[in-house]
Design a protein around this motif. Sequence first.
Motif, mmCIF file in Angstrom:
data_model
loop_
_atom_site.group_PDB
_atom_site.id
_atom_site.type_symbol
_atom_site.label_atom_id
_atom_site.label_comp_id
_atom_site.label_asym_id
_atom_site.label_seq_id
_atom_site.Cartn_x
_atom_site.Cartn_y
_atom_site.Cartn_z
ATOM 1 N N ALA A 43 -24.352 -10.202 -3.665
ATOM 2 C CA ALA A 43 -24.925 -9.932 -4.980
ATOM 3 C C ALA A 43 -26.300 -9.298 -4.845
ATOM 4 O O ALA A 43 -27.089 -9.651 -3.962
ATOM 5 C CB ALA A 43 -25.034 -11.220 -5.789
ATOM 6 N N GLY A 94 -18.420 -10.087 -1.239
ATOM 7 C CA GLY A 94 -18.882 -11.345 -1.792
ATOM 8 C C GLY A 94 -20.388 -11.469 -1.814
ATOM 9 O O GLY A 94 -20.947 -12.566 -1.635
ATOM 10 N N GLU A 115 -21.448 -1.380 -6.314
ATOM 11 C CA GLU A 115 -20.967 -2.627 -6.919
ATOM 12 C C GLU A 115 -19.611 -3.025 -6.343
ATOM 13 O O GLU A 115 -19.365 -4.205 -6.051
ATOM 14 C CB GLU A 115 -20.866 -2.454 -8.436
ATOM 15 C CG GLU A 115 -20.476 -3.728 -9.166
ATOM 16 C CD GLU A 115 -20.538 -3.570 -10.671
ATOM 17 O OE1 GLU A 115 -20.529 -4.597 -11.369
ATOM 18 O OE2 GLU A 115 -20.604 -2.413 -11.154
ATOM 19 N N ASP A 116 -18.724 -2.046 -6.153
ATOM 20 C CA ASP A 116 -17.409 -2.339 -5.574
ATOM 21 C C ASP A 116 -17.545 -2.890 -4.160
ATOM 22 O O ASP A 116 -16.839 -3.839 -3.776
ATOM 23 C CB ASP A 116 -16.552 -1.067 -5.561
ATOM 24 C CG ASP A 116 -16.146 -0.613 -6.952
ATOM 25 O OD1 ASP A 116 -16.217 -1.434 -7.889
ATOM 26 O OD2 ASP A 116 -15.760 0.560 -7.097
ATOM 27 N N THR A 127 -18.828 -6.451 -4.237
ATOM 28 C CA THR A 127 -17.779 -7.360 -4.712
ATOM 29 C C THR A 127 -16.806 -7.690 -3.591
ATOM 30 O O THR A 127 -16.433 -8.864 -3.398
ATOM 31 C CB THR A 127 -17.039 -6.733 -5.900
ATOM 32 O OG1 THR A 127 -17.959 -6.511 -6.971
ATOM 33 C CG2 THR A 127 -15.914 -7.639 -6.375
ATOM 34 N N ARG A 128 -16.374 -6.681 -2.852
ATOM 35 C CA ARG A 128 -15.442 -6.926 -1.742
ATOM 36 C C ARG A 128 -16.050 -7.846 -0.698
ATOM 37 O O ARG A 128 -15.360 -8.690 -0.113
ATOM 38 C CB ARG A 128 -15.043 -5.590 -1.097
ATOM 39 C CG ARG A 128 -14.054 -5.745 0.071
ATOM 40 C CD ARG A 128 -13.676 -4.399 0.671
ATOM 41 N NE ARG A 128 -14.814 -3.743 1.298
ATOM 42 C CZ ARG A 128 -15.245 -3.989 2.543
ATOM 43 N NH1 ARG A 128 -14.634 -4.892 3.283
ATOM 44 N NH2 ARG A 128 -16.278 -3.329 3.032
#
Length: 450
Positions: free
Chosen positions: A311, A309, A302-303, A306-307
Amino acid sequence: MSADIRDSRRRGLHNDGGLALRAAAARALVPVITGKGSLTNLDDHQVVARDRALFKALCYGACRTLPRLEALADKLLVKPFKARDADVQALLLIGIHQLLYMRIPSHAAVGETAGAARLLDKEWATRVINGCLRRLTREATALQAEVDHDPAVALLHPRWLLKALRQAWPDDWRTICEANNTPGPMTLRVNRRHGDREAYLDRLVSAGIDARLCPHAPDGVTLKTPCDVLALPGFEAGHVSVQDEAAQLSAVLLGPVLAPRPGARVLDACCAPGGKTSHLLELFDIDLHAVDSDAVRLARVEDALTRLGLAATLTHGDATQRDWWDGTPYDAILLDAPCSGSGVIRRHPDIKRLRRPSDIPKLAELQARLLDNLWPLLRPGGTLLYATCSVLPEENTEQLQAFLARTPDATPTTPHDVAWGRPAGAGRQLLPATDSHDGFFYARLVRRAS
């Protein structure tokens, strides 16, 4: 002034980073030499920032050379340390490693390593370690020649693994060992959503970072010298990630399946830590479902997303079961199966100590269960890519041979007209190469329509 500070100053330890650094490295090495833990979650924040690179070099270097270090320690010690003094044993091993493998002045390697025993609350060991290391400075050539009569010591691998490598790769086993004993290069994967790797190479040059293009992975760039990721242009903005060249080939192999299918439904089983997950999402417009049984490692996925961008649907679940599946078949499945890690020993040298020969059949059984459980989740005409970072046939060629024998609707489609690796049964095998890619196995299978 506290009593502890007065005491440390009295013993000459106040602000002595060299001693603290070596004591911290010894503590970190204890779980490895006692078989109770690894360096996977090594915390370098226990030392000051300027010492972190050296701290990691001590820990990983000692693991990499452990068979020779332990053999020499046995020669240097009058009697072995007791089990409760594993930290002192680790400290001695770190001292031997410094003298033989690092560009540290011998007086500093001897004095600061011996002195670090005080920070372990074992001042009695300073004299023992000092004497052992001073003897090694005098007799290093003779002592190494003596212990290197044992191939396990000379090649820095346990006997069972040497035997397995020799049986599997009779013409390559020594080369594999040499690659395993050399730290792997730092290779980057350029996020094509922010430009191609040629443009990123120019950014590296502008930042004073020397690099070259990978010969096989179209998004890969290998640095001449490793650096902190925060020094990489655009790292925090998701323009680049760290990923070995061999691991990047999973997206290459799935490309012909996914590129013509916008919105393809894809499963990434055993997805942590997420390098292949994010690479697929960088390249293809897909509906990706990522599953892993380790909640902590899933958080790392997940990290990473997120970095970058990106999904995906992340699920904490066991890929040998189906209680997490919604019942809709997948167009493609990536199974990056749990394995021995025998192809990435150079990045995880503690594998040589922690892995046991009895682990291999257990891992092979787990891999078979994963294959059998996931195959029915694939739509007819869909593709499954099986991957391991192993070089052992039990996990690779033999695993796929057995799966194909019991799965009549599975057909291998692994390409054999590529410049990387070598044919290996239904798949393709990359062996670890010094200053190049890790060891990896891939097999691509299509599910025939009934």
